[in-house]
Write a protein that holds these residues in place. Structure first.
Motif, mmCIF file in Angstrom:
data_model
loop_
_atom_site.group_PDB
_atom_site.id
_atom_site.type_symbol
_atom_site.label_atom_id
_atom_site.label_comp_id
_atom_site.label_asym_id
_atom_site.label_seq_id
_atom_site.Cartn_x
_atom_site.Cartn_y
_atom_site.Cartn_z
ATOM 1 N N ALA A 1 67.885 64.429 80.946
ATOM 2 C CA ALA A 1 66.861 63.568 80.368
ATOM 3 C C ALA A 1 66.712 62.234 81.091
ATOM 4 O O ALA A 1 65.654 61.604 81.007
ATOM 5 C CB ALA A 1 67.166 63.320 78.891
ATOM 6 N N ARG B 1 65.406 67.650 74.801
ATOM 7 C CA ARG B 1 64.606 67.873 76.004
ATOM 8 C C ARG B 1 65.252 68.913 76.916
ATOM 9 O O ARG B 1 66.452 69.131 76.884
ATOM 10 C CB ARG B 1 64.447 66.568 76.798
ATOM 11 C CG ARG B 1 63.663 65.485 76.095
ATOM 12 C CD ARG B 1 63.520 64.282 77.032
ATOM 13 N NE ARG B 1 62.662 63.259 76.477
ATOM 14 C CZ ARG B 1 63.102 62.207 75.795
ATOM 15 N NH1 ARG B 1 64.396 62.059 75.573
ATOM 16 N NH2 ARG B 1 62.256 61.311 75.330
ATOM 17 N N ALA C 1 63.977 72.776 72.543
ATOM 18 C CA ALA C 1 63.176 71.617 72.951
ATOM 19 C C ALA C 1 61.820 71.671 72.249
ATOM 20 O O ALA C 1 61.473 72.647 71.592
ATOM 21 C CB ALA C 1 62.999 71.610 74.465
ATOM 22 N N THR D 1 54.515 65.706 68.933
ATOM 23 C CA THR D 1 55.785 64.987 68.972
ATOM 24 C C THR D 1 56.298 64.535 67.605
ATOM 25 O O THR D 1 57.492 64.290 67.446
ATOM 26 C CB THR D 1 55.655 63.731 69.856
ATOM 27 O OG1 THR D 1 54.620 62.892 69.320
ATOM 28 C CG2 THR D 1 55.307 64.103 71.281
ATOM 29 N N HIS E 1 58.782 70.996 73.910
ATOM 30 C CA HIS E 1 57.788 70.845 74.973
ATOM 31 C C HIS E 1 56.574 71.768 74.828
ATOM 32 O O HIS E 1 55.566 71.563 75.504
ATOM 33 C CB HIS E 1 58.440 71.122 76.334
ATOM 34 C CG HIS E 1 59.651 70.294 76.617
ATOM 35 N ND1 HIS E 1 59.647 68.927 76.554
ATOM 36 C CD2 HIS E 1 60.911 70.638 76.968
ATOM 37 C CE1 HIS E 1 60.853 68.463 76.868
ATOM 38 N NE2 HIS E 1 61.621 69.487 77.109
ATOM 39 N N HIS F 1 60.878 69.658 81.870
ATOM 40 C CA HIS F 1 59.688 69.165 81.180
ATOM 41 C C HIS F 1 59.911 67.762 80.643
ATOM 42 O O HIS F 1 61.042 67.345 80.401
ATOM 43 C CB HIS F 1 59.284 70.110 80.051
ATOM 44 C CG HIS F 1 58.753 71.418 80.535
ATOM 45 N ND1 HIS F 1 57.483 71.564 81.055
ATOM 46 C CD2 HIS F 1 59.333 72.635 80.632
ATOM 47 C CE1 HIS F 1 57.295 72.808 81.427
ATOM 48 N NE2 HIS F 1 58.407 73.490 81.184
ATOM 49 N N TYR F 2 58.785 67.068 80.436
ATOM 50 C CA TYR F 2 58.823 65.678 79.969
ATOM 51 C C TYR F 2 58.183 65.587 78.598
ATOM 52 O O TYR F 2 56.993 65.895 78.431
ATOM 53 C CB TYR F 2 58.083 64.774 80.965
ATOM 54 C CG TYR F 2 57.995 63.332 80.554
ATOM 55 C CD1 TYR F 2 59.135 62.535 80.491
ATOM 56 C CD2 TYR F 2 56.770 62.760 80.215
ATOM 57 C CE1 TYR F 2 59.056 61.209 80.104
ATOM 58 C CE2 TYR F 2 56.681 61.439 79.837
ATOM 59 C CZ TYR F 2 57.822 60.665 79.785
ATOM 60 O OH TYR F 2 57.746 59.357 79.397
ATOM 61 N N ASP F 3 58.965 65.211 77.599
ATOM 62 C CA ASP F 3 58.479 64.975 76.244
ATOM 63 C C ASP F 3 57.597 66.124 75.732
ATOM 64 O O ASP F 3 58.021 67.263 75.716
ATOM 65 C CB ASP F 3 57.777 63.629 76.176
ATOM 66 C CG ASP F 3 58.787 62.490 76.160
ATOM 67 O OD1 ASP F 3 59.988 62.773 76.140
ATOM 68 O OD2 ASP F 3 58.370 61.331 76.177
#
Length: 584
Positions: free
Chosen positions: A74, A474, A544, A303, A546, A478-480
């Motif tokens: 992360a 996470r 996660a 999110t 994502h 991948h990001y957020d």
């Protein structure tokens, strides 16, 4: 809703617009969902809402204690530097339910049951006190509450803590001794500490450890405590006052002195009642009390917890405006979408997790009709008949320094000359303070406040119907929310959402590696692909968030930190079963 991906100048302008043009404190940012407990906990302990030491110092520690974080995946720059220290011979202690990343290289890996971390921190502190590994002079001269804490710790010997957390008592003692005997220890933590029903208590009780050791405040005996922020400007967005109860540098809207400073600079009165937090915004929209919601750079339908209820709030709100770079799930619910520029296309500053201002400059021109959030807020304000001033990002940062003097010594010109500058930095001829503080803490009596909060259980517990504990987080590829990384080659690396589970649980529930599974909680349902292995302990699963189509955020509960409303993403009771394959 302002954005932790936007610049400091944009966040300052957003909260100025809300407070001076609309006359409301209803402004918040996504730190509510991750590190709001850090701001509350660190402020209560040290008087400042940021990490105590610089990154460059922290990664030279001879005993890093990494808690509730997987920086290898992360925060890869941080993770690489900490791993290098471990390979060079530094003692490494990791506290995390999963055996991932740095945990594989740790001298001691503590694996507490999710939600029991406060008890674990008390167990470590108990050993420090019992074995004389504290700094009596520091506690006498610079700390408040050592007697109250010592009395509480008597109830948390390692044997009892082992029963609560599942961590062997011997491991608790070994970890405490490594940290307590180190010459320059450091604490680094992540969302595994904050995203809980008692996240603020978690931050405060973890901060007890460097205070007991005298390893904070420029003592020369360690590098304090550092929160690993989740996005590029989580620290800066909150520092700039994009919060419903706080002005720049965390001055309370209920404080007449802090309000007067802002009113003097802006020339207009500021509402004195705290505004709505993000969860309260959604509740007010569903109840018909909120008429307009402006969401800047945040895909809340992906999110935020209980995503179905979030979508209901957006449907109920008469006007939803979204500033967005890419057309995500939230933008599809909007009445108006304003195309926004990316950080590569704008001018301004960010603040790193160790309080360093850093410059960002436009490398390319925004395409088509896209504008920076800075220009969008100016345009909306002008259309409503009000001139916000702050013509440029540079002027905006200067005005923020007049409202909050701890930023007054930072300017674009200075950053262009010198590079990064940490705050507090009240004068342009003074260096910023990379270590907080060197003499007095920023509390009322100048002392660091120890926390004697007892261990509270998490909001959810497993039972016969939902026997497993789910932790969300996470993946490295991948990001957020995945709004950007799902659009490129990262899908080749991680094309689907996966559920990590232990081989014992896979056998118990008839689940094969690589097979589709259905995960049910008391709140919703998700469909994932099983990944069987020993990263997680028996009785626990991990996934996660994502991939919106998986439905992971429908699983999470409405439990939230009692101080800050940060959601309890790290503890959800679930059950699982093999999915029925099409045609079978």
């Amino acid at each position: 809703m302002s954005s932790a991906r936007a610049t400091n100048e944009e966040n300052y302008l957003v909260q100025k617009f809300l407070r001076t043009v609309r006359g409301t404190d209803n402004v918040d940012n996504c730190s509510r969902l991750c590190h709001a407990p850090s701001a509350a906990g660190l402020t209560a302990t040290f008087g400042r809402a940021g990490g105590t030491d610089s990154f460059d110092d922290v990664v030279t520690a001879d005993c890093p204690l990494v808690v509730g974080a997987n920086p290898v995946e992360a925060h890869p720059v941080v993770g690489a530097r900490l791993l290098q220290r471990a390979l060079e011979g530094a003692a490494l202690v990791v506290a995390d339910p999963r055996a991932v990343g740095l945990a594989r290289h740790a001298d001691v890996h503590l694996r507490p049951r999710p939600g029991t971390h406060v008890a674990l921190f008390h167990g470590l502190a108990h050993v420090l006190v019992e074995e004389g590994l504290t700094d009596s002079a520091f506690l006498r001269d610079r700390a408040a509450g050592p007697d109250e804490l010592t009395a509480l710790l008597a109830d948390y010997p390692p044997g009892r803590v082992a029963g609560i957390t599942g961590v062997p008592a011997g491991d608790i003692r070994r970890a405490a001794r490594l940290y307590g005997r180190a010459e320059r220890p450091a604490v680094v933590y992540g969302l595994g500490v904050t995203e809980h029903l008692h996240g603020t208590d978690g931050v405060r009780t973890l901060a007890n450890l460097p205070i007991l050791r005298g390893a904070v405040g420029g003592s020369g005996r360690g590098f304090g405590i550092s929160p690993l922020r989740g996005q590029n400007n989580v620290q800066g967005a909150s520092d700039r006052g994009a919060l419903p109860d706080l002005l720049p540098v965390h001055g309370r809207v209920t404080d007449p002195e802090a309000r007067a400073r802002a009113e003097t600079v802006r020339g207009r009165p500021i509402a004195s009642a705290p505004g709505l937090r993000i969860p309260e915004m959604f509740e007010a929209a569903r109840d018909g009390r909120l008429q307009a919601l402006w969401i800047i750079g945040e895909d809340v339908c992906v999110t935020d917890p209980d995503s179905r209820r979030v979508a209901e709030a957006l449907h109920a709100c008469p006007l939803v405006v979204v500033d967005e770079l890419l057309l995500g799930e939230t933008a599809r619910h909007a009445d108006i979408v304003l195309p926004a520029a990316s950080w590569l296309e704008k001018d301004g500053t960010f603040v790193n997790f160790d309080r360093r201002f850093q410059r960002v400059r436009a490398a390319v021109t925004p395409p088509g009709e896209a504008r920076s959030d800075f220009d969008i807020v100016h345009a909306v304000s002008a259309a409503m008949g009000y001139d916000l001033g702050c013509r440029t990002p540079e002027e905006t940062l200067a005005e923020c320094g007049r409202v909050a003097p701890v930023f007054a010594g930072v300017s674009h010109a200075r950053l262009d000359r010198e590079g990064a500058v940490p705050w507090p930095c009240p004068r342009p001829d003074q260096p910023g303070e990379s270590t907080l503080p060197t003499e007095r803490f920023a509390t009322r009596n100048g002392r660091a406040r120890l926390s004697a909060a007892p261990y509270p259980p998490p909001g959810e517990e497993p039972d016969a119907d939902h026997p497993l504990l789910l932790v969300t987080g996470r993946r490295w590829a991948h990001y957020d929310s995945g709004s950007t990384t799902r659009r490129g080659a990262n899908l080749v690396l991680a094309p689907r959402g996966r559920l990590d589970l232990h081989p014992e649980d896979a056998e118990r529930y008839g689940v094969e590696d690589g097979a589709p599974v259905v995960v049910d909680s008391r709140h919703g349902q998700a469909r994932l692909i099983a990944r069987v292995g020993s990263d997680v302990a028996p009785g626990q699963v991990f996934c996660a968030f994502h991939f919106p189509s998986d439905g992971v955020d429908s699983l999470t509960s409405d439990h939230a930190d009692t101080v800050t409303s940060c959601p309890e993403y790290k503890v959800t009771a679930v059950r699982l079963r093999p999915a029925v394959r099409p045609g079978s």
